[in-house]
Design a protein around this motif. Structure first.
Motif, PDB file in Angstrom:
ATOM      1  N   PRO A 164      41.111  44.680  45.519  1.00  0.00           N
ATOM      2  CA  PRO A 164      40.856  43.630  46.522  1.00  0.00           C
ATOM      3  C   PRO A 164      41.902  43.638  47.631  1.00  0.00           C
ATOM      4  CG  PRO A 164      41.714  42.673  44.485  1.00  0.00           C
ATOM      5  CD  PRO A 164      41.404  44.112  44.181  1.00  0.00           C
ATOM      6  N   ARG A 165      41.421  43.489  48.860  1.00  0.00           N
ATOM      7  CA  ARG A 165      42.318  43.409  50.018  1.00  0.00           C
ATOM      8  C   ARG A 165      42.218  42.004  50.619  1.00  0.00           C
ATOM      9  NH1 ARG A 165      43.691  48.707  51.727  1.00  0.00           N
ATOM     10  NH2 ARG A 165      42.312  50.330  50.915  1.00  0.00           N
ATOM     11  N   GLY A 166      43.333  41.519  51.074  1.00  0.00           N
ATOM     12  CA  GLY A 166      43.331  40.239  51.756  1.00  0.00           C
ATOM     13  C   GLY A 166      43.078  39.051  50.853  1.00  0.00           C
ATOM     14  N   VAL A 167      43.236  39.252  49.543  1.00  0.00           N
ATOM     15  CA  VAL A 167      43.020  38.164  48.581  1.00  0.00           C
ATOM     16  C   VAL A 167      44.387  37.696  48.087  1.00  0.00           C
ATOM     17  CG1 VAL A 167      41.981  37.493  46.384  1.00  0.00           C
ATOM     18  CG2 VAL A 167      40.818  39.151  47.874  1.00  0.00           C
ATOM     19  N   PRO A 168      44.699  36.409  48.205  1.00  0.00           N
ATOM     20  CA  PRO A 168      45.978  35.919  47.680  1.00  0.00           C
ATOM     21  C   PRO A 168      46.122  36.235  46.197  1.00  0.00           C
ATOM     22  CG  PRO A 168      44.915  34.241  49.020  1.00  0.00           C
ATOM     23  CD  PRO A 168      43.912  35.343  48.840  1.00  0.00           C
ATOM     24  N   LEU A 169      47.338  36.530  45.796  1.00  0.00           N
ATOM     25  CA  LEU A 169      47.592  36.924  44.411  1.00  0.00           C
ATOM     26  C   LEU A 169      46.987  35.936  43.421  1.00  0.00           C
ATOM     27  CD1 LEU A 169      50.859  38.361  42.979  1.00  0.00           C
ATOM     28  CD2 LEU A 169      49.784  36.438  41.833  1.00  0.00           C
ATOM     29  N   GLU A 170      47.128  34.636  43.707  1.00  0.00           N
ATOM     30  CA  GLU A 170      46.662  33.626  42.763  1.00  0.00           C
ATOM     31  C   GLU A 170      45.141  33.543  42.684  1.00  0.00           C
ATOM     32  OE1 GLU A 170      47.644  31.454  46.669  1.00  0.00           O
ATOM     33  OE2 GLU A 170      48.391  33.157  45.495  1.00  0.00           O
ATOM     34  N   ASP A 171      44.443  34.198  43.612  1.00  0.00           N
ATOM     35  CA  ASP A 171      42.983  34.142  43.631  1.00  0.00           C
ATOM     36  C   ASP A 171      42.318  35.418  43.119  1.00  0.00           C
ATOM     37  OD1 ASP A 171      43.051  31.578  44.679  1.00  0.00           O
ATOM     38  OD2 ASP A 171      43.027  32.293  46.764  1.00  0.00           O
ATOM     39  N   ILE A 172      43.099  36.414  42.742  1.00  0.00           N
ATOM     40  CA  ILE A 172      42.515  37.660  42.239  1.00  0.00           C
ATOM     41  C   ILE A 172      41.877  37.393  40.877  1.00  0.00           C
ATOM     42  CG2 ILE A 172      43.004  40.006  41.424  1.00  0.00           C
ATOM     43  CD1 ILE A 172      45.263  40.098  43.485  1.00  0.00           C
ATOM     44  N   GLY A 173      40.619  37.764  40.748  1.00  0.00           N
ATOM     45  CA  GLY A 173      39.892  37.531  39.499  1.00  0.00           C
ATOM     46  C   GLY A 173      40.241  38.555  38.436  1.00  0.00           C
ATOM     47  N   TYR A 174      39.998  38.175  37.205  1.00  0.00           N
ATOM     48  CA  TYR A 174      40.289  39.068  36.085  1.00  0.00           C
ATOM     49  C   TYR A 174      39.549  40.392  36.211  1.00  0.00           C
ATOM     50  CZ  TYR A 174      40.297  40.924  31.330  1.00  0.00           C
ATOM     51  OH  TYR A 174      40.413  41.740  30.239  1.00  0.00           O
ATOM     52  N   GLU A 175      38.268  40.342  36.554  1.00  0.00           N
ATOM     53  CA  GLU A 175      37.480  41.567  36.659  1.00  0.00           C
ATOM     54  C   GLU A 175      37.972  42.443  37.810  1.00  0.00           C
ATOM     55  OE1 GLU A 175      35.480  42.750  34.506  1.00  0.00           O
ATOM     56  OE2 GLU A 175      35.602  40.976  33.237  1.00  0.00           O
ATOM     57  N   GLU A 176      38.416  41.825  38.899  1.00  0.00           N
ATOM     58  CA  GLU A 176      38.984  42.603  40.005  1.00  0.00           C
ATOM     59  C   GLU A 176      40.246  43.321  39.551  1.00  0.00           C
ATOM     60  OE1 GLU A 176      37.923  40.323  44.104  1.00  0.00           O
ATOM     61  OE2 GLU A 176      39.226  39.210  42.741  1.00  0.00           O
ATOM     62  N   TRP A 177      41.093  42.614  38.826  1.00  0.00           N
ATOM     63  CA  TRP A 177      42.313  43.223  38.288  1.00  0.00           C
ATOM     64  C   TRP A 177      41.972  44.382  37.344  1.00  0.00           C
ATOM     65  CZ3 TRP A 177      47.581  43.316  38.420  1.00  0.00           C
ATOM     66  CH2 TRP A 177      48.249  43.805  37.293  1.00  0.00           C
ATOM     67  N   ARG A 178      41.053  44.109  36.418  1.00  0.00           N
ATOM     68  CA  ARG A 178      40.681  45.116  35.428  1.00  0.00           C
ATOM     69  C   ARG A 178      40.081  46.353  36.063  1.00  0.00           C
ATOM     70  NH1 ARG A 178      39.534  44.599  30.047  1.00  0.00           N
ATOM     71  NH2 ARG A 178      38.910  46.776  30.373  1.00  0.00           N
ATOM     72  N   SER A 179      39.299  46.191  37.126  1.00  0.00           N
ATOM     73  CA  SER A 179      38.657  47.351  37.741  1.00  0.00           C
ATOM     74  C   SER A 179      39.693  48.319  38.298  1.00  0.00           C
ATOM     75  CB  SER A 179      37.689  46.914  38.839  1.00  0.00           C
ATOM     76  OG  SER A 179      38.383  46.341  39.935  1.00  0.00           O
ATOM     77  N   VAL A 180      40.791  47.795  38.824  1.00  0.00           N
ATOM     78  CA  VAL A 180      41.857  48.658  39.340  1.00  0.00           C
ATOM     79  C   VAL A 180      42.618  49.313  38.194  1.00  0.00           C
ATOM     80  CG1 VAL A 180      43.926  48.756  40.782  1.00  0.00           C
ATOM     81  CG2 VAL A 180      42.060  47.229  41.405  1.00  0.00           C
ATOM     82  N   VAL A 181      42.971  48.535  37.191  1.00  0.00           N
ATOM     83  CA  VAL A 181      43.704  49.074  36.049  1.00  0.00           C
ATOM     84  C   VAL A 181      42.872  50.118  35.305  1.00  0.00           C
ATOM     85  CG1 VAL A 181      44.740  48.492  33.808  1.00  0.00           C
ATOM     86  CG2 VAL A 181      45.117  47.010  35.792  1.00  0.00           C
ATOM     87  N   ASP A 182      41.574  49.848  35.151  1.00  0.00           N
ATOM     88  CA  ASP A 182      40.712  50.767  34.400  1.00  0.00           C
ATOM     89  C   ASP A 182      40.646  52.148  35.047  1.00  0.00           C
ATOM     90  OD1 ASP A 182      40.195  48.817  32.553  1.00  0.00           O
ATOM     91  OD2 ASP A 182      38.170  48.371  33.253  1.00  0.00           O
ATOM     92  N   VAL A 183      40.588  52.190  36.370  1.00  0.00           N
ATOM     93  CA  VAL A 183      40.522  53.483  37.051  1.00  0.00           C
ATOM     94  C   VAL A 183      41.908  54.105  37.186  1.00  0.00           C
ATOM     95  CG1 VAL A 183      39.945  54.653  39.209  1.00  0.00           C
ATOM     96  CG2 VAL A 183      38.414  52.905  38.300  1.00  0.00           C
TER      97      VAL A 183
END
Length: 259
Positions: free
Chosen positions: A101-120
């Protein structure tokens, strides 16, 4: 499930490489550079059509395998196809990655958004390295090389890049562990940290990107072929020598002293 191109008779050259994320950007540039030097190159990526474009441009011996590196079964299928086609593996360029995610405040990043980056970026890199390691350890002659695509974000973050920066710091740990664990088996591992290579992903750099002081400025970029030539140099060293870490960046980009 992975889908490979139709089977052809076994083909062997002295150098065989797997390039992940080979459908565009740095992965494509590295695949083309290796193919031009006579390597046989297995192209891995999620989009069949862009892999086909890379293969057509390469002109040499290639194998295209649609692969989502975050899925263990598809990674196994990729390396199984390489083993069946070529009989060995000399290089993995562990390149597939996503910024998230770009332009998203850290506190608003969703779990699935986080996981998608970590997974790849982390799990996918590990799965490919593990599969390559197994093959390089078992083959004869034993050994090979793994080159991980880190980033200058493995050293210094950009604003609003917590997921990407975290995963790229993790890549450095993966590189060091592979280097250590590969020593008994002639498996070398290095990392290339790239800053502002001209690709679709960095297109926004030319128009303006946020800085640590809050300003929005355009940043210089460099020719992605200069990255590809660096990877090839690392790849073609004898296994008795290794570039552990290389940083290749646009000379005047904000990096040294960033923030």
């Amino acid at each position: 499930m992975s889908h490979e191109t139709p089977q052809t008779p076994p083909f062997h050259r002295s150098h065989v490489a797997v390039v992940t994320g080979a459908g565009s950007g740095i992965g494509r540039a590295v695949a083309l550079e290796l193919a031009s030097a006579g390597w046989s190159v297995a192209l891995a990526g999620r989009r069949v059509e862009t892999l086909a474009e890379t293969a057509a441009s390469a002109g040499g011996e290639t194998l295209s395998v649609r692969t989502d590196v975050s899925r263990p079964d598809e990674v196994d299928a990729l390396f199984g196809a390489v083993r069946e086609r070529y009989g060995r593996l000399d290089l993995l360029f562990n390149n597939a990655g996503t910024f998230g995610p770009r332009g998203v405040p850290l506190e608003d990043i969703g779990y699935e958004e986080w996981r998608s980056v970590v997974d790849v970026n982390v799990t996918g890199a590990f799965l490919c390295a593990q599969a390559a390691f197994r093959q390089m350890k078992e083959q004869s002659p034993q050994g090979g090389r793994i080159i991980n695509n880190g980033s200058i974000s493995a050293h210094t973050p950009r604003p609003g890049s917590v997921a990407y920066t975290t995963t790229k710091h993790a890549m450095t740990g993966l590189t060091k562990s592979l280097s250590l664990d590969g020593r008994p088996y002639r498996i070398a591992c290095g990392q290339i940290d790239i800053g502002n290579a001209a690709t679709d992903m960095t297109q926004r750099m030319r128009t303006g990107t946020p800085q640590a002081n809050g300003e929005l400025i355009a940043e210089p970029v460099m020719d992605v072929r200069d990255v590809a030539r660096t990877v090839r140099h690392m790849a073609e060293l004898p296994l008795e020598a290794n570039v552990q870490f290389a940083t290749v960046l646009a000379t005047t980009m904000p990096y040294v002293g960033r923030g």
